[in-house]
Scaffold this active site. Structure first.
Site, PDB file in Angstrom:
ATOM      1  N   GLU A 383      -2.105   0.836 -14.320  1.00 13.00           N
ATOM      2  CA  GLU A 383      -2.881  -0.034 -13.434  1.00 13.00           C
ATOM      3  C   GLU A 383      -2.438  -1.492 -13.603  1.00 13.00           C
ATOM      4  OE1 GLU A 383      -4.693   1.229 -11.195  1.00 13.00           O
ATOM      5  OE2 GLU A 383      -6.111  -0.267 -10.487  1.00 13.00           O
ATOM      6  N   THR A 506      -3.053   1.121   5.884  1.00 14.22           N
ATOM      7  CA  THR A 506      -2.987   0.928   4.429  1.00 14.22           C
ATOM      8  C   THR A 506      -3.496   2.166   3.698  1.00 14.22           C
ATOM      9  OG1 THR A 506      -3.485  -0.589   2.632  1.00 14.22           O
ATOM     10  CG2 THR A 506      -5.235  -0.216   4.233  1.00 14.22           C
TER      11      THR A 506
END
Ligand code: NAG
Ligand code: NAG
Length: 816
Positions: A383, A506
Site C-alpha cells: 500500500e 476509474t
C-alpha cells in the site's frame, strides 16, 4: 474410431502438459495465450460462484470464511461502510465483467434480480462515500445500460444470447442509476460548490454524523464528475453534470501557484487543509478523469487541464531516480515543490496507464518500472513503499522489511495490472505478457482461497485478508484477462467497438458517449419515467415515488454553464513577438504545452530485421536493474516469500529463464548495437535549482525548436526559454563519475565541455536534465536571452554565449 485413439490420447496429454506447465512457458503462442485466458476465467468463475453461493445478496463474500459481508450496522463510522450498503455491491460492480466473460446466463439472472428489486435497492439506511458509490455502482449501471442499448452485437451465434437479452431490456438500469444519482447528489448541496464526501442513501446528507463530512479528498470531490455528466447526458437532466462539473472546475481553479493539487479540503469552509500532492491516493483520479473525460466527451478544456497539470507534475513531482530513463512520482509540497514523503503508494501504479492514454508512452514505460520491481520483491505492491532508507545497516531482515513497507497490505488492487494492460496494448512488448503470467500464477498459488481471492493483510508475514472487494473481479481479473486477449477475441477489442470513444472508468467500467445517442436515450428515459410515475401513484414503489415526485432540484442554487467556462481558463496567449525566430534561423517552434498534443508511438517489441524472432525491448534497457542497485535496503524479499522460490523459479519477472531464453535471440549482425548488458549505476547527483520564481507551467514561456536552418546554432528539440524562470534539475558531473548516460566523466570530457578554461582534478560541470518538467539531458540545449542572465551574483556569461551558474559551467545552457 480406434485408429484415432492414440491421437486423441496424445492430444489430451499435450493439453494436460500445457495446462500444468503454462507458467513455465513463455512463448505466448495463440494456444498459450488462450490457456492463460482460460486460467484467468477459472479464477473469475471461482470468485463469482463463491459470491453467488455464499455472499449474495450481501455486498461481498468473505473469501476465507465463506460468509456474506456487508456494512457494519453497529458502527456506522466504520470505514468499510464507504463502499458497502447492502446493495449487492459485488454484483453491481461486475455486471459488465459478465459481458467480458460472456456469461450470458449469469447476466440474465443478475438483471432479473435487479429488475425485481430495483425500486428498493438503494433505499438503505447506511452512510456511503459518494465517490465509491459513483465509481462502483453508478458507473457499473451506466456501463451496463450502454452495453445493452448502444452496441450493435454482430448477428453471430456467439452473440445470440446477448442479442436476445438486449431485445428484452426495457431500460430499467438507467432508472436505477437515476435513483442512485438523486440519492447521492444532495452531497453537492453546499454553499461552496464543494461536495460533502458522504450521504445516507435513505435519509440524505443531514443524517450523516458531522465529523464524517468534515473533510474530503480531491479525488473524492472531483471524480464523480464523469459518471454524473454521463448520467445527465443519458437522462436529459443536466443538474448532475452542472453540479459535479462546477466542483471539478472550482478545485482545478484552486490549484497551487505551481499548478499542483493538494490532497484534502474542508468542503464547508472551502479551504485546503494540507499542501501535499502527487499522483497517488487522494488526487489520482482527478488527473485520470481529465484525460478520460476529454476522450469520452470530446472536451478540449479537460484536455487542457491535463496538459497543464501534467507539466506541473513533471516539473515538481517527477523524480529521476538517478537513472536517465526511470521516473518515480513523489509527493511534494504543492506550494514549494519540495519532496515531502519518502514513500509512494500502490494506487499510484495506475499512472503509467494514464500516461499511455495521454500519448506519453516513453514516460509511461519509465514510471511503470518501479512497480515491476515491487512485484519482483513482494509478489504484490505494498500500500505504501518507502524509497529512502534511513540506514544502510538495518538488520536483521525484519527491520529492513518493516522500514521498506510503510503500509503492509495488498488487497489485490488492480492498478499495476491495469497499467501493464495499457502498456501491452500500446507496445506489444511480450514482457508485459510475462508480467501478467507471473501475476496470474501468484493469484492461483497464493491468493486463491476457499471462497474467492484473498490479498495480503500483511505482505511482511504473508498473512491473508478475509476480504474480496468488488474490484478484485471487476478490475484486477478484468485487466488480466484482457491483457491476454492478444487476438482481440473479446468484444471490447473487436472492430464493432473500435469506432466508439470508449474508455475504462476509474473502476474499469467501459463508458462512452455520443451526442446522437444521448438525445435518443434522453427521450426514451423521459418516456420511461412518465410511465413509472403513472404506475407509482398506485404501486408498491415507495422509494421511487419519494425521490421522483419531490422537486429535489428546487433546493439547489444551480450555477450556469458560463461559470464553468470562466473557471476553465483559456490558455494564456503567449506573446512570442519578442524573439525574431527568422533571424536566428529557427523556422518552426512549438510552445511546450502544444507539444503534448502529439501522441508518441514507440513499439518496444524489437525486430532487428525481418528474419529475426520477436524479442523484448526490455533487454535493451540498459538501466533495467538500476533500481535494484539504487534501493538495496528497501527492495528486499520478505522471508515467507523466499520459501516460494520453488513455485516461481526466479523471483525477477524480467529474468524468468523461459522468457529470457525465448526473447533475447538478438540478430548476429547486431545492427542496432544491442547488448544484454546493464549500465553502471550513475554516481552523479542531481540538484534542484529555481531561477527567479516558479509559476504554473502555462505561465512559463517556453518553446521547443521543431525546425531550424541547417547552418543555425539551433538543433531540432532544443528548448528556448526567453525569460528564465522556473524549476531546473541539474546533474553535477565530477571527474571520475559515471553520469546518467553511462559515460565516465574524465578530465578530457570536462576539458572538451568547457574549452579555454583551466581544468583541475576537482573541476565540475553542470548539465540541465529537466527544465520546467521538460526532459533536456546531454544531447539537448537550453537557450535563453541575455536579459534573463543579468544577475551577476548568479550568472556569468562568456563571450561565446556559454553560461556559468554560480561559477560552474553548464554544458547545455546558452545565451541566444
Ligand atoms: C439488506 O437487503 C436485503 C434484501 O435486499 C433486505 O432483506 C435486508 O433487510 C437488508 N438488511 C438490512 C440490515 O437492512
Ligand atoms: C506582444 O508584445 C509586444 C511588444 O511588447 C506588444 O507590442 C504587443 O501588443 C504584444 N501582443 C500581445 C497580443 O499581447
Amino acid at each position: 474410431m480406434l485408429a484415432y485413439l492414440p491421437l486423441l490420447i496424445l492430444s489430451v496429454l499435450i493439453q494436460l502438459i500445457v495446462a500444468l506447465q503454462y507458467h513455465e512457458h513463455a512463448a505466448f503462442t495463440p494456444q498459450h495465450l488462450r490457456e492463460l485466458k482460460k486460467h484467468t476465467k477459472e479464477l473469475f468463475h471461482h470468485a463469482w460462484n463463491s459470491y453467488m453461493k455464499h455472499g449474495f445478496p450481501a455486498d461481498e463474500v468473505r473469501p476465507i470464511t465463506c460468509e456474506p459481508y456487508g456494512p457494519d450496522y453497529d458502527d456506522p463510522t466504520n470505514m468499510r461502510n464507504d463502499a458497502m450498503a447492502n446493495v449487492s455491491s459485488t454484483m453491481l460492480d461486475n455486471l459488465d465483467m459478465l459481458f467480458i466473460m460472456e456469461e450470458w446466463g449469469e447476466l440474465e439472472n443478475a438483471l432479473n434480480y435487479l429488475q425485481e428489486n430495483h425500486a428498493t435497492l438503494f433505499e438503505q439506511d447506511t452512510v456511503v462515500q459518494v465517490f465509491e458509490a459513483s465509481i462502483r455502482w453508478l458507473g457499473g449501471l451506466l456501463s451496463t445500460h450502454l452495453l445493452l442499448t448502444d452496441v450493435q452485437w454482430p448477428d453471430e451465434p456467439r452473440y445470440a444470447e446477448i442479442r436476445r437479452i438486449c431485445k428484452n431490456y426495457d431500460g430499467f438500469l438507467l432508472i436505477l442509476a437515476y435513483d442512485l444519482g438523486l440519492r447521492l447528489i444532495p452531497a453537492y448541496q453546499t454553499d461552496t460548490n464543494l461536495p460533502f464526501p458522504r450521504v445516507n442513501l435513505a435519509k440524505g446528507v443531514d443524517a450523516v454524523p458531522e465529523h464524517m463530512n468534515e473533510l474530503t479528498c480531491t479525488s473524492g470531490a472531483t471524480t464523480p464528475y464523469v459518471e454524473f455528466a454521463l448520467l445527465s447526458k443519458l437522462t436529459g437532466d443536466m443538474h448532475f453534470e452542472r453540479l459535479t462539473g462546477l466542483s471539478y472546475w472550482k478545485i482545478w481553479h484552486s490549484r497551487s501557484r505551481l499548478g499542483l493539487l493538494s490532497m484534502t479540503m474542508n468542503p464547508s469552509k472551502s479551504e485546503w487543509v494540507d499542501s501535499i500532492g502527487g499522483v497517488g491516493a487522494s488526487v489520482d483520479s482527478f488527473y485520470e478523469y481529465a484525460v478520460k473525460g476529454a476522450i469520452i466527451f470530446n472536451s478540449d478544456s479537460l484536455w487542457l487541464i491535463f496538459t497543464k497539470a501534467y507539466l506541473a507534475l513533471l516539473t515538481h513531482s517527477a523524480q529521476s531516480i538517478g537513472i536517465h530513463d526511470s521516473t518515480l512520482f513523489a509527493n511534494v509540497n504543492t506550494g514549494s515543490g519540495e519532496v515531502v514523503s519518502t514513500w509512494i503508494d500502490s494506487l499510484g501504479a495506475f499512472w503509467s496507464g494514464v500516461q499511455v492514454l495521454a500519448g506519453r508512452l516513453t514516460d509511461a514505460i519509465s514510471s511503470h518500472l518501479i512497480y515491476l520491481k515491487m512485484w519482483d520483491y513482494f509478489d504484490s505492491v505494498p500500500e505504501r513503499w518507502c524509497f529512502v532508507s534511513p540506514s544502510m545497516h538495518l538488520d536483521p531482515l525484519k527491520e529492513k522489511i518493516a522500514n521498506a513497507i510503510n503500509l503492509e497490505w495488498y488487497p489485490l488492487r488492480p492498478e499495476f495490472i491495469e497499467s501493464t494492460y495499457y502498456l501491452f496494448r500500446a507496445t506489444k512488448d511480450p514482457m508485459y505478457l510475462q508480467i501478467g503470467l507471473r501475476i496470474l500464477s501468484v493469484f492461483e498459488t497464493r491468493f486463491k482461497t476457499a471462497c474467492g481471492l484473498a490479498g495480503y493483510q500483511d505482505i511482511r508475514t504473508g498473512q491473508l485478508q478475509n476480504r474480496m472487494e468488488s474490484f478484485v473481479m471487476g478490475e484486477s481479473l478484468k485487466y488480466l484477462y484482457l491483457l491476454f486477449d492478444e487476438a482481440n477475441e473479446i468484444f471490447l477489442h473487436q472492430p464493432f467497438m473500435s469506432k466508439k470513444n470508449w474508455v475504462f472508468s476509474t473502476e474499469a467500467h467501459p463508458l462512452w458517449y455520443t451526442p446522437e445517442f444521448g438525445r435518443q436515450s434522453a427521450q426514451e428515459f423521459k418516456e420511461n419515467l412518465r410511465v413509472l410515475r403513472q404506475k407509482s401513484t398506485s404501486s408498491r414503489t415507495p422509494s421511487y415515488k419519494r425521490s421522483f415526485i419531490r422537486t429535489l432540484w428546487s433546493k439547489f442554487v444551480i450555477s450556469d454553464r458560463k461559470m464553468i467556462d470562466t473557471l476553465a481558463e483559456p490558455p494564456i496567449d503567449r506573446n512570442n513577438s519578442l524573439i525574431d525566430w527568422q533571424r536566428l534561423g529557427i523556422t518552426q517552434v512549438s510552445p511546450v504545452l502544444d507539444s503534448f498534443d502529439t501522441c508518441e508511438v514507440k513499439p518496444r517489441q524489437l525486430k532487428t530485421n525481418r528474419n529475426s524472432f520477436m524479442q523484448s525491448g526490455y533487454y535493451t534497457w540498459k538501466n533495467l536493474f538500476l533500481p535494484d542497485a539504487k534501493y538495496p535496503t528497501t527492495l528486499i524479499r520478505p522471508k515467507h516469500l523466499q520459501k516460494h522460490s520453488k513455485i516461481l523459479p526466479n523471483h525477477y519477472v524480467e529474468l524468468t529463464p523461459a522468457f529470457y531464453h525465448t526473447f533475447t535471440a538478438f540478430a548476429p549482425e547486431d545492427k542496432l548495437r544491442l547488448h544484454l548488458q546493464c549500465a553502471r549505476e550513475a554516481t552523479t547527483t542531481e540538484s534542484d535549482c529555481v531561477f527567479s520564481e516558479v509559476q504554473k507551467p502555462e505561465q512559463h514561456e517556453m518553446y521547443i525548436v521543431t525546425q531550424a536552418e541547417q547552418n543555425s546554432r539551433f538543433a531540432v528539440n532544443d528548448v528556448v526559454i526567453p525569460t528564465l524562470t522556473g524549476r531546473f534539475k541539474l546533474e553535477v558531473l565530477k571527474i571520475g563519475d559515471i553520469d546518467s548516460t553511462n559515460t565516465l566523466i574524465t578530465k578530457d570530457y570536462i576539458r572538451k565541455a568547457r574549452p579555454n578554461t583551466w581544468v583541475s582534478r576537482t573541476s565540475e560541470v553542470l548539465r540541465v536534465t529537466r527544465a520546467n518538467g521538460v526532459k533536456v539531458g546531454r544531447y539537448r540545449t537550453v537557450w535563453t536571452t541575455k536579459e534573463s542572465v543579468q544577475d551577476k551574483t548568479m550568472f556569468k556569461v562568456s563571450k561565446d554565449g556559454r553560461i556559468f551558474v554560480q561559477g560552474r559551467y553548464v554544458e547545455n545552457f546558452r545565451v541566444i
